[in-house]
Enzyme design. Structure first.
Site, PDB file in Angstrom:
ATOM      1  N   LYS A 184      40.212  35.276  47.741  1.00 18.04           N
ATOM      2  CA  LYS A 184      41.232  36.254  48.150  1.00 18.04           C
ATOM      3  C   LYS A 184      40.596  37.432  48.892  1.00 18.04           C
ATOM      4  O   LYS A 184      41.020  37.797  49.982  1.00 18.04           O
ATOM      5  CB  LYS A 184      42.003  36.782  46.925  1.00 18.04           C
ATOM      6  N   ARG A 196      49.960  39.937  39.281  1.00 20.86           N
ATOM      7  CA  ARG A 196      49.222  38.945  38.495  1.00 20.86           C
ATOM      8  C   ARG A 196      50.016  38.503  37.279  1.00 20.86           C
ATOM      9  O   ARG A 196      49.543  37.665  36.515  1.00 20.86           O
ATOM     10  CB  ARG A 196      47.905  39.555  38.017  1.00 20.86           C
ATOM     11  N   ARG A 244      28.596  34.967  43.327  1.00 18.21           N
ATOM     12  CA  ARG A 244      29.184  36.056  44.137  1.00 18.21           C
ATOM     13  C   ARG A 244      28.315  37.305  44.068  1.00 18.21           C
ATOM     14  O   ARG A 244      27.803  37.669  43.014  1.00 18.21           O
ATOM     15  CB  ARG A 244      30.590  36.383  43.627  1.00 18.21           C
ATOM     16  N   ARG A 246      28.828  41.506  40.041  1.00 16.15           N
ATOM     17  CA  ARG A 246      29.829  42.150  39.186  1.00 16.15           C
ATOM     18  C   ARG A 246      29.598  41.768  37.731  1.00 16.15           C
ATOM     19  O   ARG A 246      29.311  40.617  37.424  1.00 16.15           O
ATOM     20  CB  ARG A 246      31.244  41.709  39.607  1.00 16.15           C
ATOM     21  N   ARG A 306      38.691  34.753  32.288  1.00 16.65           N
ATOM     22  CA  ARG A 306      39.555  35.106  33.422  1.00 16.65           C
ATOM     23  C   ARG A 306      40.343  33.891  33.912  1.00 16.65           C
ATOM     24  O   ARG A 306      41.483  34.018  34.359  1.00 16.65           O
ATOM     25  CB  ARG A 306      38.718  35.716  34.549  1.00 16.65           C
TER      26      ARG A 306
HETATM   27  P1  ADP Z   1      38.501  36.403  44.859  1.00 18.05           P
HETATM   28  O1  ADP Z   1      38.728  37.709  45.599  1.00 18.05           O
HETATM   29  O2  ADP Z   1      39.630  35.447  45.008  1.00 18.05           O
HETATM   30  O3  ADP Z   1      38.093  36.582  43.429  1.00 18.05           O
HETATM   31  P2  ADP Z   1      36.158  36.156  46.636  1.00 18.05           P
HETATM   32  O4  ADP Z   1      36.753  36.299  47.994  1.00 18.05           O
HETATM   33  O5  ADP Z   1      35.364  37.300  46.124  1.00 18.05           O
HETATM   34  O6  ADP Z   1      37.274  35.691  45.567  1.00 18.05           O
HETATM   35  O7  ADP Z   1      35.251  34.825  46.646  1.00 18.05           O
HETATM   36  C1  ADP Z   1      34.559  34.421  45.475  1.00 18.05           C
HETATM   37  C2  ADP Z   1      33.172  33.900  45.874  1.00 18.05           C
HETATM   38  O8  ADP Z   1      33.318  32.649  46.573  1.00 18.05           O
HETATM   39  C3  ADP Z   1      32.423  34.833  46.807  1.00 18.05           C
HETATM   40  O9  ADP Z   1      31.051  34.753  46.466  1.00 18.05           O
HETATM   41  C4  ADP Z   1      32.699  34.260  48.207  1.00 18.05           C
HETATM   42  O10 ADP Z   1      31.634  34.533  49.116  1.00 18.05           O
HETATM   43  C5  ADP Z   1      32.814  32.767  47.916  1.00 18.05           C
HETATM   44  N1  ADP Z   1      33.803  32.094  48.762  1.00 18.05           N
HETATM   45  C6  ADP Z   1      34.987  32.583  49.206  1.00 18.05           C
HETATM   46  N2  ADP Z   1      35.646  31.656  49.943  1.00 18.05           N
HETATM   47  C7  ADP Z   1      34.862  30.546  49.944  1.00 18.05           C
HETATM   48  C8  ADP Z   1      34.988  29.235  50.534  1.00 18.05           C
HETATM   49  N3  ADP Z   1      36.069  28.890  51.246  1.00 18.05           N
HETATM   50  N4  ADP Z   1      33.973  28.355  50.317  1.00 18.05           N
HETATM   51  C9  ADP Z   1      32.888  28.701  49.573  1.00 18.05           C
HETATM   52  N5  ADP Z   1      32.698  29.902  49.013  1.00 18.05           N
HETATM   53  C10 ADP Z   1      33.687  30.820  49.190  1.00 18.05           C
HETATM   54  P1  AMP Z   2      39.690  41.201  40.988  1.00 16.93           P
HETATM   55  O1  AMP Z   2      38.809  42.143  41.724  1.00 16.93           O
HETATM   56  O2  AMP Z   2      41.000  40.943  41.695  1.00 16.93           O
HETATM   57  O3  AMP Z   2      38.984  39.941  40.576  1.00 16.93           O
HETATM   58  O4  AMP Z   2      40.115  41.955  39.635  1.00 16.93           O
HETATM   59  C1  AMP Z   2      39.135  42.330  38.678  1.00 16.93           C
HETATM   60  C2  AMP Z   2      39.806  42.690  37.374  1.00 16.93           C
HETATM   61  O5  AMP Z   2      40.673  43.836  37.555  1.00 16.93           O
HETATM   62  C3  AMP Z   2      40.706  41.621  36.761  1.00 16.93           C
HETATM   63  O6  AMP Z   2      39.993  40.647  36.020  1.00 16.93           O
HETATM   64  C4  AMP Z   2      41.624  42.481  35.876  1.00 16.93           C
HETATM   65  O7  AMP Z   2      40.952  42.886  34.694  1.00 16.93           O
HETATM   66  C5  AMP Z   2      41.828  43.729  36.731  1.00 16.93           C
HETATM   67  N1  AMP Z   2      43.013  43.571  37.607  1.00 16.93           N
HETATM   68  C6  AMP Z   2      43.023  43.444  38.964  1.00 16.93           C
HETATM   69  N2  AMP Z   2      44.276  43.310  39.411  1.00 16.93           N
HETATM   70  C7  AMP Z   2      45.087  43.346  38.321  1.00 16.93           C
HETATM   71  C8  AMP Z   2      46.485  43.225  38.124  1.00 16.93           C
HETATM   72  N3  AMP Z   2      47.332  43.032  39.147  1.00 16.93           N
HETATM   73  N4  AMP Z   2      46.970  43.305  36.863  1.00 16.93           N
HETATM   74  C9  AMP Z   2      46.128  43.511  35.829  1.00 16.93           C
HETATM   75  N5  AMP Z   2      44.805  43.602  35.929  1.00 16.93           N
HETATM   76  C10 AMP Z   2      44.283  43.522  37.164  1.00 16.93           C
END
Ligand code: ADP
Ligand code: AMP
Length: 215
Positions: free
Chosen positions: A13, A88, A127, A160, A171
């Site tokens: 995302k 969410r 990540r 993270r 999660r």
């Molecule tokens: P989210 O915001 O949904 O938690 P991220 O965008 O941070 O996910 O992506 C999670 C991890 O996967 C990051 O390390 C990112 O670089 C990697 N990633 C994202 N999209 C892809 C993809 N299409 N293929 C492989 N790795 C990906």
């Molecule tokens: P993210 O960066 O989107 O992976 O979010 C990291 C963490 O923030 C999540 O695991 C939740 O603990 C909190 N969080 C983010 N967005 C929300 C949401 N819409 N509702 C509740 N908790 C959230």
């Protein structure tokens, strides 16, 4: 253009949101990023949110919804926005719906980035993120040009705390129980679009642009 981006943790995302925000000139609003900024600044909101985030649980709806409503009323949101990681829960989705309705506004698309569970652990544990600008990297799939440094702003990238294996499992469970019901919610609203998040990063982006069009 008002878009909701959702999907399991690690679906991509944040990665896609940066590109969508540039391509369509709309602000990228990530609730996770807002919480992390508050945590780093040690604000009361950050102190409260940290209790949940470190355990992989959701921050309570009331706290999260009020924070998002405040953000959506800022000047830069007038012509649309991309919500990343919100809603969410179904309650959050209903609150967003009511908020928009009160303003005679509508959501354009709820975009699900679909990635099966078996991909998630490797994505999340590999990540690395930039604590300054929020850019997201992967040690194998999307490494920074210079090892350990953010391509965008040059800061040291970090892992993270909630990307540890144990927290990732929690999660994923939270996603299945609390966020997955949004699929039905947005299907009923006629807003659901699904993109295959197992493709390469640029291919996922192309699929998203095909869905969102050339606006
Ligand atoms: P989210 O915001 O949904 O938690 P991220 O965008 O941070 O996910 O992506 C999670 C991890 O996967 C990051 O390390 C990112 O670089 C990697 N990633 C994202 N999209 C892809 C993809 N299409 N293929 C492989 N790795 C990906
Ligand atoms: P993210 O960066 O989107 O992976 O979010 C990291 C963490 O923030 C999540 O695991 C939740 O603990 C909190 N969080 C983010 N967005 C929300 C949401 N819409 N509702 C509740 N908790 C959230």
């Amino acid at each position: 253009m008002k878009i909701v981006l959702f999907g399991p943790p690690g679906a991509g995302k944040g990665t896609q949101a940066k590109s969508i925000s540039n391509r369509y000139s709309i602000p990228h609003i990530s609730t996770g990023d807002i919480f992390r900024k508050n945590i780093s600044e040690n604000t009361p909101l950050g102190v409260e949110a940290k209790k949940y985030i470190d355990k992989g649980q959701l921050v309570p709806d009331e706290v999260t919804i009020n924070m998002v409503k405040d953000r959506l009323q800022e000047e830069d949101c007038q012509n649309g926005y991309l919500l990343d990681g919100f809603p969410r829960t179904v309650f959050q989705a209903e609150s967003l719906h009511d908020f928009l309705q009160e303003r005679n506004e509508v959501l354009d698309t709820a975009l699900l980035i679909q990635v099966p569970g078996e991909f998630i652990l490797e994505r999340m544990t590999g990540r690395r993120v930039c604590p300054s600008c929020g850019a997201s990297y992967h040690i194998k799939f999307n490494p920074p040009l210079e090892k350990g440094k953010c391509d965008v702003c040059g800061s040291d990238v970090i892992q993270r705390k909630d990307d540890s294996e144990e927290t990732v499992q929690e999660r994923l469970t939270v996603y299945e129980n609390q966020t997955q019901p949004l699929i039905e919610f947005y299907k009923k609203e006629g807003l659901l679009e699904v993109v295959d998040g197992t493709q390469a990063i640029n291919e996922v982006f192309e699929s998203i642009c095909d869905i969102l069009g050339s606006e």
